[in-house]
Design a protein around this motif. Sequence first.
Motif, PDB file in Angstrom:
ATOM      1  N   GLY A 108      61.265  46.523   6.370  1.00 41.24           N
ATOM      2  CA  GLY A 108      60.618  45.393   5.631  1.00 41.24           C
ATOM      3  C   GLY A 108      61.636  44.938   4.315  1.00 41.24           C
ATOM      4  N   HIS A 109      60.846  43.949   3.818  1.00 40.05           N
ATOM      5  CA  HIS A 109      61.426  43.598   2.657  1.00 40.05           C
ATOM      6  C   HIS A 109      60.336  43.148   1.748  1.00 40.05           C
ATOM      7  CE1 HIS A 109      60.987  40.070   5.102  1.00 40.05           C
ATOM      8  NE2 HIS A 109      60.905  39.373   3.907  1.00 40.05           N
ATOM      9  N   VAL A 110      60.639  43.205   0.422  1.00 35.24           N
ATOM     10  CA  VAL A 110      59.554  42.867  -0.534  1.00 35.24           C
ATOM     11  C   VAL A 110      59.635  41.633  -1.204  1.00 35.24           C
ATOM     12  CG1 VAL A 110      58.340  44.004  -2.728  1.00 35.24           C
ATOM     13  CG2 VAL A 110      59.347  45.365  -0.985  1.00 35.24           C
ATOM     14  N   GLU A 111      58.798  40.743  -1.431  1.00 34.93           N
ATOM     15  CA  GLU A 111      58.911  39.363  -2.141  1.00 34.93           C
ATOM     16  C   GLU A 111      57.617  39.330  -2.977  1.00 34.93           C
ATOM     17  OE1 GLU A 111      59.785  35.919   0.047  1.00 34.93           O
ATOM     18  OE2 GLU A 111      61.118  37.143   1.291  1.00 34.93           O
ATOM     19  N   ASP A 112      57.930  39.100  -4.299  1.00 37.18           N
ATOM     20  CA  ASP A 112      56.606  39.022  -5.458  1.00 37.18           C
ATOM     21  C   ASP A 112      55.741  40.144  -5.212  1.00 37.18           C
ATOM     22  OD1 ASP A 112      57.779  36.809  -6.408  1.00 37.18           O
ATOM     23  OD2 ASP A 112      56.923  35.503  -4.757  1.00 37.18           O
ATOM     24  N   GLY A 113      56.156  41.450  -4.794  1.00 31.83           N
ATOM     25  CA  GLY A 113      55.357  42.539  -4.791  1.00 31.83           C
ATOM     26  C   GLY A 113      54.620  42.686  -3.453  1.00 31.83           C
ATOM     27  N   ILE A 114      54.734  41.871  -2.542  1.00 30.44           N
ATOM     28  CA  ILE A 114      54.270  41.870  -1.247  1.00 30.44           C
ATOM     29  C   ILE A 114      55.122  42.318  -0.058  1.00 30.44           C
ATOM     30  CG2 ILE A 114      53.155  40.453   0.702  1.00 30.44           C
ATOM     31  CD1 ILE A 114      52.208  38.610  -1.652  1.00 30.44           C
ATOM     32  N   VAL A 115      54.866  43.244   0.577  1.00 32.54           N
ATOM     33  CA  VAL A 115      55.909  43.944   1.543  1.00 32.54           C
ATOM     34  C   VAL A 115      55.577  42.873   3.129  1.00 32.54           C
ATOM     35  CG1 VAL A 115      56.250  45.684   3.147  1.00 32.54           C
ATOM     36  CG2 VAL A 115      55.502  46.235   0.724  1.00 32.54           C
ATOM     37  N   TYR A 116      56.850  42.480   3.545  1.00 29.65           N
ATOM     38  CA  TYR A 116      56.929  41.838   4.737  1.00 29.65           C
ATOM     39  C   TYR A 116      57.538  42.591   5.620  1.00 29.65           C
ATOM     40  CZ  TYR A 116      55.372  37.487   1.810  1.00 29.65           C
ATOM     41  OH  TYR A 116      54.828  36.987   0.980  1.00 29.65           O
ATOM     42  N   PRO A 117      57.010  42.595   6.868  1.00 32.96           N
ATOM     43  CA  PRO A 117      57.668  43.742   7.966  1.00 32.96           C
ATOM     44  C   PRO A 117      58.965  42.915   8.599  1.00 32.96           C
ATOM     45  CG  PRO A 117      55.355  42.807   8.836  1.00 32.96           C
ATOM     46  CD  PRO A 117      55.780  42.418   7.495  1.00 32.96           C
ATOM     47  N   ASN A 118      60.008  43.487   8.929  1.00 25.02           N
ATOM     48  CA  ASN A 118      61.069  42.670   9.526  1.00 25.02           C
ATOM     49  C   ASN A 118      60.739  42.917  11.018  1.00 25.02           C
ATOM     50  OD1 ASN A 118      62.272  42.793   7.107  1.00 25.02           O
ATOM     51  ND2 ASN A 118      63.791  44.250   7.721  1.00 25.02           N
ATOM     52  N   ASP A 119      61.695  42.196  11.763  1.00 25.06           N
ATOM     53  CA  ASP A 119      61.509  42.042  13.194  1.00 25.06           C
ATOM     54  C   ASP A 119      62.375  43.200  13.646  1.00 25.06           C
ATOM     55  OD1 ASP A 119      61.901  41.499  15.888  1.00 25.06           O
ATOM     56  OD2 ASP A 119      62.697  39.558  15.736  1.00 25.06           O
ATOM     57  N   MET A 120      61.705  44.294  14.154  1.00 26.32           N
ATOM     58  CA  MET A 120      62.489  45.356  14.600  1.00 26.32           C
ATOM     59  C   MET A 120      63.148  45.385  15.935  1.00 26.32           C
ATOM     60  SD  MET A 120      61.741  47.406  12.182  1.00 26.32           S
ATOM     61  CE  MET A 120      62.494  48.658  12.601  1.00 26.32           C
ATOM     62  N   THR A 121      63.245  44.253  16.512  1.00 31.31           N
ATOM     63  CA  THR A 121      64.288  43.884  17.498  1.00 31.31           C
ATOM     64  C   THR A 121      65.389  43.323  17.125  1.00 31.31           C
ATOM     65  OG1 THR A 121      63.125  41.594  17.897  1.00 31.31           O
ATOM     66  CG2 THR A 121      62.210  43.522  19.333  1.00 31.31           C
ATOM     67  N   ASP A 122      65.423  43.051  15.728  1.00 31.06           N
ATOM     68  CA  ASP A 122      66.923  42.415  15.152  1.00 31.06           C
ATOM     69  C   ASP A 122      67.808  43.270  14.931  1.00 31.06           C
ATOM     70  OD1 ASP A 122      68.731  41.160  13.744  1.00 31.06           O
ATOM     71  OD2 ASP A 122      67.224  39.991  12.239  1.00 31.06           O
ATOM     72  N   PRO A 123      68.886  43.537  15.650  1.00 27.07           N
ATOM     73  CA  PRO A 123      69.835  44.491  15.217  1.00 27.07           C
ATOM     74  C   PRO A 123      70.480  44.662  13.949  1.00 27.07           C
ATOM     75  CG  PRO A 123      70.881  42.819  16.702  1.00 27.07           C
ATOM     76  CD  PRO A 123      69.386  42.587  16.483  1.00 27.07           C
ATOM     77  N   ARG A 124      70.295  43.513  13.291  1.00 23.38           N
ATOM     78  CA  ARG A 124      70.853  43.680  11.808  1.00 23.38           C
ATOM     79  C   ARG A 124      70.035  44.601  10.965  1.00 23.38           C
ATOM     80  NH1 ARG A 124      70.794  37.438  10.922  1.00 23.38           N
ATOM     81  NH2 ARG A 124      68.809  37.607  11.862  1.00 23.38           N
ATOM     82  N   GLY A 125      69.034  45.219  11.333  1.00 21.80           N
ATOM     83  CA  GLY A 125      68.193  45.915  10.680  1.00 21.80           C
ATOM     84  C   GLY A 125      68.673  47.382  10.712  1.00 21.80           C
ATOM     85  N   TYR A 126      69.553  47.719  11.405  1.00 22.35           N
ATOM     86  CA  TYR A 126      69.821  49.010  11.757  1.00 22.35           C
ATOM     87  C   TYR A 126      71.422  49.178  11.490  1.00 22.35           C
ATOM     88  CZ  TYR A 126      66.023  48.815  14.794  1.00 22.35           C
ATOM     89  OH  TYR A 126      64.588  48.659  15.144  1.00 22.35           O
ATOM     90  N   ASP A 127      71.980  50.152  10.436  1.00 26.45           N
ATOM     91  CA  ASP A 127      73.166  50.237   9.986  1.00 26.45           C
ATOM     92  C   ASP A 127      73.450  51.668  10.015  1.00 26.45           C
ATOM     93  OD1 ASP A 127      73.911  47.706   8.882  1.00 26.45           O
ATOM     94  OD2 ASP A 127      72.068  47.734   7.615  1.00 26.45           O
ATOM     95  N   ILE A 128      74.808  51.959  10.099  1.00 28.02           N
ATOM     96  CA  ILE A 128      75.326  53.173  10.354  1.00 28.02           C
ATOM     97  C   ILE A 128      76.767  53.388   9.520  1.00 28.02           C
ATOM     98  CG2 ILE A 128      76.614  52.882  12.625  1.00 28.02           C
ATOM     99  CD1 ILE A 128      75.747  55.728  13.434  1.00 28.02           C
ATOM    100  N   TYR A 129      76.784  54.395   8.823  1.00 26.60           N
ATOM    101  CA  TYR A 129      78.105  54.671   7.954  1.00 26.60           C
ATOM    102  C   TYR A 129      78.455  55.874   8.174  1.00 26.60           C
ATOM    103  CZ  TYR A 129      75.081  51.307   5.502  1.00 26.60           C
ATOM    104  OH  TYR A 129      74.162  50.234   5.283  1.00 26.60           O
ATOM    105  N   GLU A 130      79.900  55.892   7.945  1.00 23.50           N
ATOM    106  CA  GLU A 130      80.564  57.422   7.818  1.00 23.50           C
ATOM    107  C   GLU A 130      80.666  57.994   6.349  1.00 23.50           C
ATOM    108  OE1 GLU A 130      85.134  59.162   8.542  1.00 23.50           O
ATOM    109  OE2 GLU A 130      84.749  56.956   8.902  1.00 23.50           O
ATOM    110  N   VAL A 131      80.007  59.240   6.232  1.00 24.73           N
ATOM    111  CA  VAL A 131      80.185  59.805   4.801  1.00 24.73           C
ATOM    112  C   VAL A 131      81.460  60.170   4.441  1.00 24.73           C
ATOM    113  CG1 VAL A 131      79.255  61.438   3.304  1.00 24.73           C
ATOM    114  CG2 VAL A 131      77.631  60.383   4.836  1.00 24.73           C
ATOM    115  N   LEU A 132      82.254  59.459   3.458  1.00 19.52           N
ATOM    116  CA  LEU A 132      83.571  59.925   3.070  1.00 19.52           C
ATOM    117  C   LEU A 132      83.430  60.876   2.114  1.00 19.52           C
ATOM    118  CD1 LEU A 132      85.042  56.311   2.737  1.00 19.52           C
ATOM    119  CD2 LEU A 132      85.014  57.823   4.670  1.00 19.52           C
ATOM    120  N   SER A 133      82.600  61.117   1.137  1.00 21.09           N
ATOM    121  CA  SER A 133      81.985  62.184   0.133  1.00 21.09           C
ATOM    122  C   SER A 133      80.843  62.086  -0.244  1.00 21.09           C
ATOM    123  CB  SER A 133      83.163  61.917  -1.167  1.00 21.09           C
ATOM    124  OG  SER A 133      83.140  61.096  -1.777  1.00 21.09           O
TER     125      SER A 133
END
Length: 166
Positions: A108-133
């Motif tokens: 989700g995201h927060v606007e003016d103190g209100i939490v709005y749920p994200n569309d969980m079918t949107d692949p942009r909400g999922y991120d993966i990272y390689e830990v370098l240090s």
Amino acid sequence: MKFLAFILATILPLAALHVEAGEPNLLDLEANETTVRDEARRSFLVGTWYRKQATRQGGYSEERAELANDGTYRFSFRRTMADGAIDEYVEIGYWGLVDDIHFTIATGHVEDGIVYPNDMTDPRGYDIYEVLSLTGDSFRYRHRISGNTYELQRVRQPARQRRGPE
């Protein structure tokens, strides 16, 4: 001849998956898939982190990342464009760390103190990272798709004033 080439192109990759006779591909249900190292590194991430980095577009990007022990997060972003325009937003979700892989799931995201749920079918909400240090004071990681490298520093909370006897 084309048929033979097709068969070879189809069968040869499968041959690589072949398991030798007498050596079945058995799962070890008692194998430990989380190490003590994973647990220690995960505990390093719990807390508040900050970064400010220049962008290729001439501005800069700031992030305050709050990672909770229960696997939830709150990221506050502020992007200042080259022309001085400012974009701010707050994202919430789940985070995790396994070996050298850090991942986030934005719920989700927060606007003016209100939490709005994200569309969980949107692949942009999922991120993966390689830990370098990763240490108790710094965290450097690279996004597996964009290649962007992020460098965060731990935000030390001021020690609470201890109250004396009353």
